[in-house]
Design a protein around this motif. Structure first.
Motif, short mmCIF file in Angstrom:
data_model
loop_
_atom_site.label_atom_id
_atom_site.label_comp_id
_atom_site.label_asym_id
_atom_site.label_seq_id
_atom_site.Cartn_x
_atom_site.Cartn_y
_atom_site.Cartn_z
N VAL A 103 0.86 -1.19 0.00
CA VAL A 103 0.00 0.00 0.00
C VAL A 103 0.89 1.23 0.00
N TRP A 106 -3.32 6.15 0.52
CA TRP A 106 -4.77 5.98 0.53
C TRP A 106 -5.41 7.22 -0.07
N PRO A 178 -7.34 2.11 -1.07
CA PRO A 178 -5.88 1.93 -1.03
C PRO A 178 -5.27 2.00 -2.43
#
Length: 354
Positions: A103, A106, A178
């Motif tokens: 990730v 976000w 994400p």
């Protein structure tokens, strides 16, 4: 006093060289050659190679650029419009290594106030319906001896449905989208900062494998792709062979794009979008002498020349005709004979002697 005179060995007698015996430094002689003593050759780092004639492929030099390999690179785009928030390791920076599935950041979805208020009201109704359904299930279970089993199962299903709908709307109100790395590699570019508002489908990150890139060249001869036997590109002083992938079927800027694949450690010094000179080799060959590209200089008449070592301390300029070969070497088709020693390293300094 009666000692016999000493004579230099073959090729090292400089007594016949005009103006050389009276000078210990490099100088240009009247015939255009250069007298360069041995100490000066060592200081200038002069090196020579032996000219050898051979069969070499005919090459064409094309303009090219580095592009991303679609098999090993990828882009990270926002699915929804919203505000960017830093990932678990902060916002990644260009040049940082990333792993597939990591990730990177976000995106907090952005919605109009009226839409968010409508979703919040719907969530409140679903939670109230969920509570009523759960209480009804509890009452029916208490009367399980007199209530049919199908009524209890229907009430349980209604309660579960209300609970899942409430969870879905709640996740939409408070959830974040994400931005996940699709491949492993190095971050080539980053176009976000903390708190930035982005639109849907906007490219935020580009990831490439620095050892696997594509080279795209433009050919103005439509018959060239059918005669390609190979290609190469020079990265610094290293020759990197290229694998011909194919040619596009549509023109771009009146030229035909050619795609080449490359895989080498030397490609790590290249950047996506960097312009290059691609040497495309045809199936036909030419008899020539291959010399390093650093050996070819320009004289006052703007002719291509090489410096040939005629004697241990003498270098003579030779006008030559050259053709592209592989980016690191060039093919000398005329003006040079096999067996002659050509100056490669330090040739530019020899050319500057006056």
């Amino acid at each position: 006093m009666l000692a016999a005179p000493a004579f230099a060995g073959p090729g090292h007698d400089h007594g016949d060289a005009p103006a050389a015996a009276s000078s210990n430094g490099p100088q240009r002689l009247p015939d255009g050659s250069v007298f360069l003593p041995k100490p000066a050759q060592r200081q200038l780092g002069v090196r020579t190679v032996l000219a050898e004639r051979g069969q070499h492929p005919r090459s064409i030099e094309l303009d090219g650029r580095v592009v991303m390999d679609p098999q090993s690179g990828g882009r990270v785009q926002a699915l929804v419009a919203g505000r960017v928030q830093a990932g678990p390791r902060g916002l990644p920076e260009p040049g940082q290594a990333v792993r597939k599935g990591e990730v990177l950041a976000w995106v907090q979805p952005a919605a109009p106030p009226l839409e968010r208020a409508s979703q919040a009201a719907q969530l409140a109704e679903l939670r109230a319906a969920q509570q009523l359904a759960e209480k009804r299930v509890a009452r029916l279970r208490a009367l399980s001896d007199t209530i049919p089993r199908k009524d209890i199962e229907a009430a349980e299903s209604e309660a579960a449905s209300a609970r899942e709908r409430a969870q879905a709307i709640g996740a939409g109100l408070s959830g974040r989208d994400p931005l996940v790395a699709p491949v492993s590699g190095v971050l080539a570019s980053s176009a976000v900062v903390a708190g930035q508002v982005v639109d849907a489908r906007e490219t935020l990150f580009e990831i490439v494998d620095p050892q696997r890139l594509r080279i795209e060249a433009l050919a103005y001869d439509p018959a060239l792709p059918a005669d390609i036997a190979g290609a190469s590109v020079a990265v610094g002083g290293t020759r990197v062979p290229l694998r011909f992938i194919g040619a596009a079927r549509s023109l771009r800027e009146q030229a035909l794009p050619l795609s080449f694949g490359a895989q080498a450690d030397a490609l790590a010094s290249l950047a996506v979008g960097q312009p290059l000179r691609v040497q495309v080799h045809s199936r036909s060959t030419v008899e020539a002498i291959a010399v390093p590209q650093s050996a070819v200089m320009k004289n006052a008449a703007n002719q291509a020349i090489v410096w040939v070592k005629t004697q241990p301390e003498h270098f003579a300029p030779r006008p030559v005709t050259v053709a592209p070969l592989d980016g690191v070497r060039v093919a000398v088709t005329s003006g040079l004979q096999p067996g002659e020693r050509v100056a490669t390293q330090g040739a530019a300094l020899i050319n500057q002697v006056r």
